[in-house]
Structures are given as C-alpha cells and as structure tokens.
Design a protein around this motif. Structure first.
Motif, PDB file in Angstrom:
ATOM      1  N   TYR A 175       0.844  -1.199   0.000  1.00  0.00           N
ATOM      2  CA  TYR A 175       0.000   0.000   0.000  1.00  0.00           C
ATOM      3  C   TYR A 175       0.877   1.247   0.000  1.00  0.00           C
ATOM      4  O   TYR A 175       1.747   1.419   0.860  1.00  0.00           O
ATOM      5  CB  TYR A 175      -0.907   0.005   1.224  1.00  0.00           C
ATOM      6  CG  TYR A 175      -2.025  -1.012   1.116  1.00  0.00           C
ATOM      7  CD1 TYR A 175      -3.206  -0.699   0.456  1.00  0.00           C
ATOM      8  CD2 TYR A 175      -1.873  -2.293   1.654  1.00  0.00           C
ATOM      9  CE1 TYR A 175      -4.227  -1.638   0.343  1.00  0.00           C
ATOM     10  CE2 TYR A 175      -2.889  -3.225   1.545  1.00  0.00           C
ATOM     11  CZ  TYR A 175      -4.066  -2.898   0.889  1.00  0.00           C
ATOM     12  OH  TYR A 175      -5.069  -3.820   0.773  1.00  0.00           O
ATOM     13  N   GLN A 209       0.146  -2.985 -10.726  1.00  0.00           N
ATOM     14  CA  GLN A 209      -0.230  -1.727 -10.092  1.00  0.00           C
ATOM     15  C   GLN A 209      -1.740  -1.592 -10.228  1.00  0.00           C
ATOM     16  O   GLN A 209      -2.310  -1.835 -11.286  1.00  0.00           O
ATOM     17  CB  GLN A 209       0.487  -0.572 -10.784  1.00  0.00           C
ATOM     18  CG  GLN A 209       0.136   0.790 -10.208  1.00  0.00           C
ATOM     19  CD  GLN A 209       0.974   1.889 -10.860  1.00  0.00           C
ATOM     20  OE1 GLN A 209       2.177   1.704 -11.098  1.00  0.00           O
ATOM     21  NE2 GLN A 209       0.349   2.994 -11.159  1.00  0.00           N
ATOM     22  N   GLY A 264       2.063   9.756  -2.900  1.00  0.00           N
ATOM     23  CA  GLY A 264       3.448   9.352  -2.928  1.00  0.00           C
ATOM     24  C   GLY A 264       4.042   9.173  -1.539  1.00  0.00           C
ATOM     25  O   GLY A 264       3.326   9.208  -0.538  1.00  0.00           O
ATOM     26  N   ALA A 302       6.351   3.009  -7.434  1.00  0.00           N
ATOM     27  CA  ALA A 302       5.953   1.717  -8.003  1.00  0.00           C
ATOM     28  C   ALA A 302       6.959   1.273  -9.065  1.00  0.00           C
ATOM     29  O   ALA A 302       7.412   0.120  -9.096  1.00  0.00           O
ATOM     30  CB  ALA A 302       4.550   1.820  -8.601  1.00  0.00           C
ATOM     31  N   PHE A 320       3.646   8.428  -6.330  1.00  0.00           N
ATOM     32  CA  PHE A 320       3.235   7.024  -6.315  1.00  0.00           C
ATOM     33  C   PHE A 320       3.804   6.257  -7.509  1.00  0.00           C
ATOM     34  O   PHE A 320       4.433   5.198  -7.352  1.00  0.00           O
ATOM     35  CB  PHE A 320       1.704   6.938  -6.322  1.00  0.00           C
ATOM     36  CG  PHE A 320       1.176   5.542  -6.466  1.00  0.00           C
ATOM     37  CD1 PHE A 320       0.954   4.735  -5.352  1.00  0.00           C
ATOM     38  CD2 PHE A 320       0.921   5.001  -7.726  1.00  0.00           C
ATOM     39  CE1 PHE A 320       0.491   3.441  -5.486  1.00  0.00           C
ATOM     40  CE2 PHE A 320       0.462   3.697  -7.859  1.00  0.00           C
ATOM     41  CZ  PHE A 320       0.247   2.915  -6.741  1.00  0.00           C
ATOM     42  N   ASP A 321       3.568   6.789  -8.716  1.00  0.00           N
ATOM     43  CA  ASP A 321       3.978   6.058  -9.918  1.00  0.00           C
ATOM     44  C   ASP A 321       5.475   5.796  -9.922  1.00  0.00           C
ATOM     45  O   ASP A 321       5.938   4.734 -10.344  1.00  0.00           O
ATOM     46  CB  ASP A 321       3.603   6.841 -11.184  1.00  0.00           C
ATOM     47  CG  ASP A 321       2.096   6.778 -11.448  1.00  0.00           C
ATOM     48  OD1 ASP A 321       1.433   5.875 -10.885  1.00  0.00           O
ATOM     49  OD2 ASP A 321       1.603   7.638 -12.195  1.00  0.00           O
ATOM     50  N   ARG A 339      -2.591   1.690  -4.975  1.00  0.00           N
ATOM     51  CA  ARG A 339      -2.768   3.121  -4.755  1.00  0.00           C
ATOM     52  C   ARG A 339      -3.939   3.312  -3.800  1.00  0.00           C
ATOM     53  O   ARG A 339      -5.062   2.884  -4.069  1.00  0.00           O
ATOM     54  CB  ARG A 339      -3.075   3.803  -6.088  1.00  0.00           C
ATOM     55  CG  ARG A 339      -3.110   5.330  -6.022  1.00  0.00           C
ATOM     56  CD  ARG A 339      -3.727   5.922  -7.294  1.00  0.00           C
ATOM     57  NE  ARG A 339      -3.105   5.454  -8.525  1.00  0.00           N
ATOM     58  CZ  ARG A 339      -2.119   6.088  -9.166  1.00  0.00           C
ATOM     59  NH1 ARG A 339      -1.644   7.225  -8.709  1.00  0.00           N
ATOM     60  NH2 ARG A 339      -1.618   5.575 -10.284  1.00  0.00           N
ATOM     61  N   CYS A 340      -3.658   3.945  -2.659  1.00  0.00           N
ATOM     62  CA  CYS A 340      -4.734   4.168  -1.696  1.00  0.00           C
ATOM     63  C   CYS A 340      -4.766   5.638  -1.330  1.00  0.00           C
ATOM     64  O   CYS A 340      -4.131   6.453  -2.006  1.00  0.00           O
ATOM     65  CB  CYS A 340      -4.555   3.280  -0.479  1.00  0.00           C
ATOM     66  SG  CYS A 340      -2.941   3.450   0.274  1.00  0.00           S
ATOM     67  N   ALA A 364      -1.600   7.650  -2.448  1.00  0.00           N
ATOM     68  CA  ALA A 364      -1.764   8.159  -3.810  1.00  0.00           C
ATOM     69  C   ALA A 364      -0.840   9.350  -4.066  1.00  0.00           C
ATOM     70  O   ALA A 364      -0.329   9.527  -5.185  1.00  0.00           O
ATOM     71  CB  ALA A 364      -3.224   8.558  -4.032  1.00  0.00           C
ATOM     72  N   ASP A 371      -5.637  -0.090  -8.080  1.00  0.00           N
ATOM     73  CA  ASP A 371      -6.148   0.725  -6.975  1.00  0.00           C
ATOM     74  C   ASP A 371      -7.148  -0.064  -6.131  1.00  0.00           C
ATOM     75  O   ASP A 371      -7.469  -1.214  -6.443  1.00  0.00           O
ATOM     76  CB  ASP A 371      -6.694   2.072  -7.457  1.00  0.00           C
ATOM     77  CG  ASP A 371      -7.913   1.923  -8.337  1.00  0.00           C
ATOM     78  OD1 ASP A 371      -8.735   1.033  -8.051  1.00  0.00           O
ATOM     79  OD2 ASP A 371      -8.023   2.693  -9.323  1.00  0.00           O
TER      80      ASP A 371
END
Lengths: 574, 574
Positions: free
Chosen positions: B357, B446, B362, B376, B372-373, B468-469, B360, B448
């Motif tokens: 987790y 990846q 980051g 990941a 975040f991206d 993504r949370c 979102a 959500d």
C-alpha cells in the motif's frame, strides 16, 4: 501511581502465597472454611441476610436489581426459592445483546493495554470485595436459587469458589509472564550485523461469554471470568434463568471495582434470559464471541463444543461418576463415607457418585466376604440413617433445585422397580426451617449390568445405582467404561489390593476421571480443593477444560510482536 | 540407567541454553546458519548428496523407500523435481489407516509412562541425528520436492526448522513441569485431620495427525511433531503428495531413535496419499484422532478447524501479507529490501509480502515527496535488477513448486492488465544448473483499491500488488483490514513518523500480523527466528496457533489425579 498497581501491591502477599500453593498443591486458603470463623461473624451474617432481603420483591411487587449497564430493553426474572417455593420477586435488566457486545469490545483496549500487574491488582480486589462485603449476601442468594444448604453455600459457593478464582489468576499470570515484553536480538547476515528491538504484546481474544449453571453458579463462573479478564478479555455472563441473583451480585461487584480502578465497567455485563426465550445459542454464535465458558448439561455443552468455532470453548458438563467397591478393611466406615457423599446437596453436584459397582460375589473385608445383597442393603441403610432426622437431612440434603428432578426421580423409580429392585424409596422430608421446601430423600436402585440404559447416562439428582457385576476386574472395566463413554469427573475406589489399586489408577487416568481411593472419615469424598485438586480432566465427555491448568488460560490471549532496527548503532564490518 | 535418561543428560546443556533463549528471546542457535560452516562441510555435503541420490528410482524403475511400519497395503508416490521436471521415482508404503491408528494407540502407554526427561532425551537425540546424519540428504530432498534453493533448504528447512523443534520441546517441558507429580495435602474437617497423598499424571490426548505442506514441509512439521510427542502422544504424518521425501526421511529417523531408546517406533508413522485419492478428511475425522496439526491452504485449514472436533486443531494457513510505505529516509534501501523479500523463494513462503500500500500522493523521503507512480516503478525496477541475472535469480527465486502457480500467474496477469497496470511481466529464467527447472520471475501489478477482488485473498506465488490508496492512514486501514479479514502472518511498515508507527503497531497487533518496521539491509524482512519471533498470532484467519507459545503445547496433554489417605498417620483429636 495507578490504582491497579496500588491494588497489586496490596494483594501481592496473598497472590504470592497462592502461587506457592499452585506449585506445591498442599492445603491452603486465605479464607475461613466455616461461617462461624468469619471475622465478626454474627454482624457480617446479619448484614448479609439483610442485603439479601433487600433484593427481594415485596407484597407481590417485583424489585429491579440495579445494574447500570447499557442496552437495557426491559426486565425479566422468575426465580423461585427451592426453600420457600415462592418467587424471589427480583427482576434484572434484559439486555440488547448487540449493545452488550459493542460495549464489551469498546471496553477492551484500555484494559488490554494495562499491565499484567494492574489487571491482577483489580481482580484480586474483586475477590477481596466479594469476600469482605458480599459473602453472606451471596450465601443467601445461592441458597434461595440453587437450593444449597447455608453451610455449603458459604463454603462451596463462597470461599472455595473465591479460591478457584485466585487460582485462575495465578495460572493466567504464569502464562502471561512466560512471554517477555521486550528483547534485543542481534545476528550476522553476511558481513553486516542486524540488531532488532522486539516488542511482544499480549492481545486478548475479545469478548467471552460465561454460562453459569443452576445448582453451582459461582464455583465455575468466578474462575472462568478471572481467566478471561486477567488475560485482557471482556466477559458477558449468561446465568441459568433459575439462578440469576448470585451472578447479578457478582457482576455488579466486578463492575464497581473495575470502574473504581479507572477502567470501563462494561468489561463485565449480565445477559439474563428466560426458560421460554433462551438466548444461549445466539450468544455462542454471535460474530463477536471469542471465548465461551460453559457449565451445564451434556447436550448443550456438546453443542457448544461443536458450534462455538471460531470461538474457543471451555466446557464442564456432567457424567456418570462411579464407585468400585472391591475389598475393604472396615466396611462400616466405607459405607458411612459413601452414604454421606451420596447425600451431599441431594447429589446435585457434578462430582456426586451415581454408579456403584459391587462384585456379584460380594466384598472382601477383614471380617470375611460380605455378600452383594448385604452390602447393598447396608449402604441403603446408611443413607436412610443419614436422612431420617429432618434436621440432619436439612443440613446434608438441602433442597431439590429443579421440579424436573422430582419428576425424573419418579420415572427412575418406576423403571428401577420394573428392571431391578428399589433399595430406598425417595420421599419428601419436612425442612425444619422451611416447611415448603422442595425436598426428597435419595432413591437407590439395585440393578445388574443388563440395565445399562438406566444408569448409562447422568441422572442429575439424588438417585444412585448399586450395580451387580462380575468380579473386581469387571467392576473396574464397567466403571471406567462409564467414565470414558458417558463422561465422569470423579471416581471412588475401595480396595485392599495394591496391584488392583495400581491398575485402577492407570485405568481411571486413561478414562479421565479424578480418582479417590480408600478414603473414609470426615471429608466428603467428592470434596475438590482449590490449588490442589484438578477439576475435570478434558479426557472424557464430562468437559474439555480443567480448573485450573495452563491449558485453561494460555489460549485466552495471543502474542503479537513488532520489531524494528535497534536504536543502538547497527555495525557494519569494513 | 534408561537410555532416555542418558540422552537427556547428554543433551541437557543444549536444552538449558534453549530454555534461556526462549525466555530472553535473543539470538541463539546451536547450529551453523550456512552450509559451509557445517563441520567437515565438503564430506558431509557429498555424503548427503549421495544419500539423496540413493533414494531415487533409476532408469524408469521406481525405488521403494524402506519404512518398516505396519499396515502397508501397497506403494505410492509421484513426486516430480521442480528442478529437473523429472519424477523422483521414489515410492512409499501406502498404509491401511486403521492399522496405523491401532499401532499408534498401542505405542502410547509405555511412552506416556516414561518420565518427561526420558521423552525429552529421546527427542533431543532425534534433533541431533537429523542434524548430524541427515541434514544434507534432507536439503536435497527439500530442493527436489519443495523446489527451494540449496541454501534455503539447508537454513530454512534444515537448521531453523531444527531450532523450532527444540523450541517446541522447551515449551512442552515448561507446560508439563508446571504440574507437580506428587503432593501431600492435609486439612481439618471438624475435629479430625484428613491427610492425602496425591499423584498427578500427565495423560496424552492420543494420536495426532500432522499435515505437512508442499513448499515448506519440515519447518512446521518438526515442531508440531515434537510438541505432540513430548507430551506423550503418537503422531501420524500426512505429507503433501508433492513433498513426501523430506517427511519420509524424518519419520524414519524418529522411528529409529525411538526404537533404539526402547520405545515402540509406531509412535511415528507415515500416511502418504495421492492427489487423486486424498485421505486428509478421513484422517481428521477418524474416531481415534485426538490432535490435528495442519499447514496448508486456507480452505482445508478452515475445514479442519470446523470439523476436527472432538480433536484439537492447530492450524497455519496463509493470508495477505501487507506492506505500508508511508515515509522513509532512504527510499533506495527500502526498495532493495522489499524487492529482495518479494523475490525470496518466488514468494512461496507464508511470510512473503503480497499487498503493498502506497499513498496516492506518494512517499515522503529525506529528498522530498516521491510520487506514487515513481515509487511503483522503482520497486519494479529493483525486483527486475535482482532477477535479471540467471545466476542471482537461481539463488533467490529458486523454482516454482507447483505448475498450478504458473497458471495462476497467467490468470493474474490477464486480470491485472484489464483492471490495472502490469509493472513487471513474469517470465521463465533459465536456471544455470537445471535448464529444465520450473521458474518464473515475479509478476507485479499496479492497481487501486477498487480492485480488491484481485488482491483480497492470498495468491500463492510470485505475484504482488502495488496498491494506490488514500493517505498513510488509509494505507494502514486497508492493510490491517486485509490481515484481519483475509489473514496475514507478517506485515511491513516504513514510516519516519513515530506517532504513525505507534498507531500501526497497535493496529497490526489487533489485526494479528507480526510487524517489522523500517528494516533495511542484509536480513530478509520476513526472516523468522526460532526462540525469538512468534510465528502466527492466532488472531486472524492465517491460523489459530503460534510457533511456539504455551498455548501450542499446554492442551496436548491432560492431568489425571489420584489421591488416597497418606501412609503417614491420620491424626484424630481427642
């Protein structure tokens, strides 16, 4: 200083002595066994009697038992005194079960985060307050619901039950103290050293439901409640509808002490029900139930064992307690002891003997062989002598808790007469103080092993079977088979043959009944001493949990750990 | 002197050191962690390899594993090495279950009547013999059934598993030693004194059935077997059909040592089965089953928990192990550690992380917020780097135990691509020593939180979800919810916020996952050290029993007592 810590210090000496008793299992109790030895006994007894009277309804109007717990939706209560035959007139808060569970869950976190010592301090204080402020009130409450004699209500349901409560605290403490709260752990991985600080938390299971029985409510309930609470859980008490008052008083004391110590009183609540609208199965299968403690019938106990999952279940039900009479030195002394034990509280104890096996050829004694029929007759006579005088009968037999027991007696009498011989006819005796008391002298049947349908299950109440079997070895085989297949908590053996005794000890151990051998004299044969006698083995259908062993407490909490790099420096080799 | 006593003396120093380790929970093991540190390593490894080879069938002909246990009705065995893709060609005795139960029951009495020390002596000798004579043979057997790397098979399935075995013995001893064998009890009843000699016997439950899993057989099996045997029970081992050989070797060692010590080797037997004709449910519901230990799937584990009654059930199943990445000092170090742990044995460990987790917005780092991206992507790159070189991949990923795992990966890949994004495509790598090995690099998706259907259960194998949370609090709530509802053994947290860490420690403790916080460096994050780390809490669906606590051992035996008048004089006051 937290009040819990103050209380722990205050009760530390008593707890330490109890720890020693649990290790050594010698005789000890901090409490006087007889009412007369209680400090300032006369005043205390008068106060207790008055406190009991103050609970009762007056002139047909019921009185509400004050219990400031949440979720009250109405009142209920229909207890009838086995001594007076009259309703007690006490009504209790009927609870919205979901509200009780929610309140219990909400109460757990701060209780669980208290130290072991703080919880033990609070619970030892509960013991002290029950003893110092409510013992005789409880004595009367037990008398007029369970129907016990005054002395038994004081000793068995009072001080001995408090001893069992302390015992449960000792084992809970031992299981919890086996887990270190912190550790530093350091190891090489390749060329680097990893050092971790680890924290081990004791996490309670959640909400426990404690079912208490009609005839002996406090003796199992207090230790079960203590085991759950000491390990951080909350408890909802579901008393038998016939015997609510002793548990309502207990719950109120728990709540008061817990609240005074700064915790949420909803850790302990009462969920009474009625015979017409029982809530037991709903409680067991409630999604928030984590632990079930049960004392009561075999049928519901086994249902609980099967259906409590995922909750843990600790049960004590019942069984066919057996006697093997193989050979004796002094037959009179043996029969006196047996008769006394068979009469105690009209055999409404889970430890009362029921099936008495005697070899067909009779019993060897120091005066020679006494034939079967004669032993059976003498035992019946010994019982009859004990119960002939109403004053003596009142002390030993007390009352019959449930009207259903009288019906069962009549049914057994008829079947016994058809298939065997009635050694002793049951009949009411007139209680000298309570002429309307529900009473019966014991029914004794003589029978042979072809009639196992009659005695191959527990007949709860004053009925016993004198069973003609083969030789001593057959008696032992039959008796241990009863324990193994029908359940059995206690067993009683008389033999002068050491080889036979050794075989019997092994056989009963495997059958899971706690054995008493060759005991005569002033102690009731089925007396179970806290800190010394294990009650229930868990090896047969009479229950799956012992009072009290580590197994009774160790699974009531779990261990959750967290670990992180030590604040001390993590070295790295060059 | 009984051989058991001799063995107890011989191993007493090691056992004493283990007792200390269980109390302090600091790092200790009597065994070297690396194969190279084993005494005379080269010869020992060569002998182990030869011993393994000698088990295998040759030229298409199968070879029978010799196990002189009763009730053999035929042979079975269809293990295939995940390294070679070829059948091992070993067949095992197929057993008549009823004969095994009868033999086990017959073996119990003399074992149960041995002293605690004698049983512990024999079982410590089993540990020593497994270590000294069979460790590398077992290493190869685990490699070519479970598919672990050589080093993991040695460490995780070898010495660490032996440490867990010793740990179980320590707790079993502690629970048994809490019961005094004898007591003298004396009390006044009226004017007379009753003095009783009391004997407390430890009575085993009976026959235990131990289910072992495909991917990590010894680690749970040895401690479970030790817990049951130390407390006097017998054990029937039911290995997963894919991974019989390590357990067959183990069972033979137990039998040999037990027999040499003068006890009945049928205390430990093997009941293998096939995928086509499973015997698990019959074993669990056999009338003579008293204990079930289970490691394996959630579905069968929960079936056992529900249906084992009246047998006790101890389960370790699986779950969704979670990671919360909230804030870090050194993101690279964190991602390297996470990537390594995600790759270990292709995530075929019950402690492998699955659900990662990330807020979102980051992750806060000492260099500022990393989106975040980007986190990941960097995590996927770190995994990719670890697995790009086949030689490194072989050491860390090893093989895929079951062909079904490859099918699951493809299915997850398709669903992940449809509902999220594939961060890393799984693909076979060519093992440098075993070109036919069943392998796969990890699949990373990846996704959500709307796609919980994908990650809301355990996907056993090398698949992970970067989720993504909302914010950090949401990440924690989602992760602990996974543990609570889907089960979870381990959890991993990265945060520089002490308040957040404190909240997370409480939340994970209640969710029942063992938490590791802010760990980076050379130690695999999911490494569980015997004597120090508790494995499974029992608080969520990942299992109901911890390795090892008192609760794991205390109910495997019962306490039966016998009491009789003391041979010393019974005084009577005038």
């Amino acid at each position: 200083m937290h009040l819990g810590d103050t209380l722990f210090e205050q009760h530390q000496a008593r707890l330490q002595r109890a720890r020693q008793a649990c290790v050594e299992r010698a005789c000890w109790s901090p409490f006087p066994e007889l009412p007369a030895r209680y400090p300032e006994a006369a005043q205390a007894q008068a106060r207790g009697s008055a406190a009991f009277q103050a609970h009762l309804g007056q002139d047909g109007a019921s009185r509400a038992f004050a219990l400031s717990q949440p979720g009250t939706t109405g009142t209920l209560g229909a207890e009838v005194s086995p001594y007076t035959g009259k309703p007690l007139g006490v009504v209790y808060p009927q609870a919205d079960i979901d509200v009780l569970f929610d309140a219990a869950q909400k109460a757990i976190p701060s209780w669980a985060e208290a130290t072991i010592e703080q919880r033990l301090g609070v619970l030892m204080e509960v013991v002290e307050r029950l003893y110092a402020d409510h013992l005789f009130e409880l004595t009367h409450a037990v008398m007029h619901t369970a129907g016990q004699s005054y002395n038994m209500a004081y000793a068995g349901s009072g001080v001995n039950a408090l001893d069992r409560a302390i015992e449960a605290l000792v084992y809970a403490e031992q299981a919890m103290q086996a887990v270190t709260p912190h550790a530093r752990w350091e190891r090489q991985f390749g060329s680097s050293t990893i050092a971790l600080d680890k924290t081990y938390r004791l996490v309670p299971r959640g909400v426990a439901v404690c079912f208490t029985c009609a005839s002996f409510p406090t003796w199992n309930a207090w230790p079960s409640m203590m085991a759950s609470l000491a390990t951080g859980n909350a408890v909802i008490v579901k008393p038998h509808p016939a015997t609510i008052l002793p548990m309502a008083i207990s719950v109120r004391v728990f709540r008061t002490v817990i609240k005074q110590a700064g915790f949420d009183p909803n850790l302990v609540t009462l969920a009474p029900d009625t015979v017409q609208d029982p809530i037991g199965k709903r409680l067991v299968q409630h999604s928030k139930t984590a632990i079930v403690d049960f004392t009561g019938s075999v049928a519901f106990g086994q249902w609980i064992e099967r259906n409590a999952y995922p909750a843990l279940a600790f049960t004590e039900t019942a069984g066919c307690n057996t006697v093997v009479l193989e050979s004796v030195d002094d037959l009179d002394a043996v029969l006196r002891s047996l008769a006394t034990t068979m009469c105690m509280f009209s055999a409404q104890m889970c430890t009362s003997p029921q099936n008495i096996y005697i070899p067909a050829l009779g019993v060897r004694t120091s005066q020679g062989l006494v034939p079967f029929d004669s032993v059976a007759r003498q035992l019946a006579d010994a019982v009859q002598r004990l119960t002939a005088d109403p004053k003596k009968a009142a002390m030993i037999l007390a009352t019959i808790q449930s009207p259903q027991t009288l019906a069962m007696l009549q049914q057994m009498r008829a079947q016994g007469a058809a298939h065997g011989q009635v050694l002793l006819e049951p009949k009411p005796y007139v209680h000298p103080e309570f002429p309307d008391a529900r009473t019966s002298t014991p029914l004794m049947l003589q029978i042979d092993t072809s009639q196992r349908a009659l005695y191959g299950e527990e007949r709860f109440g004053p009925v016993s079977f004198v069973i003609r079997c083969g030789d001593g070895a057959d008696a032992l085989a039959q008796a241990t088979n009863d324990a193994r297949t029908c359940g059995g908590l206690t067993a009683f053996l008389y033999s002068t043959d050491e080889d036979f005794i050794a075989r019997a000890e092994r056989a009963y151990a495997h059958a899971g009944a706690q054995l008493t051998t060759n005991l005569t004299g002033a102690m009731p044969l089925n007396f179970a001493a806290a800190y010394s006698d294990y009650h229930v083995t868990g090896l047969n259908p009479a229950g799956n949990a012992a009072l009290t062993s580590l197994a009774f407490v160790a699974s009531r909490f779990c261990i959750a750990q967290s670990r992180r790099p030590s604040r001390a420096i993590v070295a790295s080799k060059p």
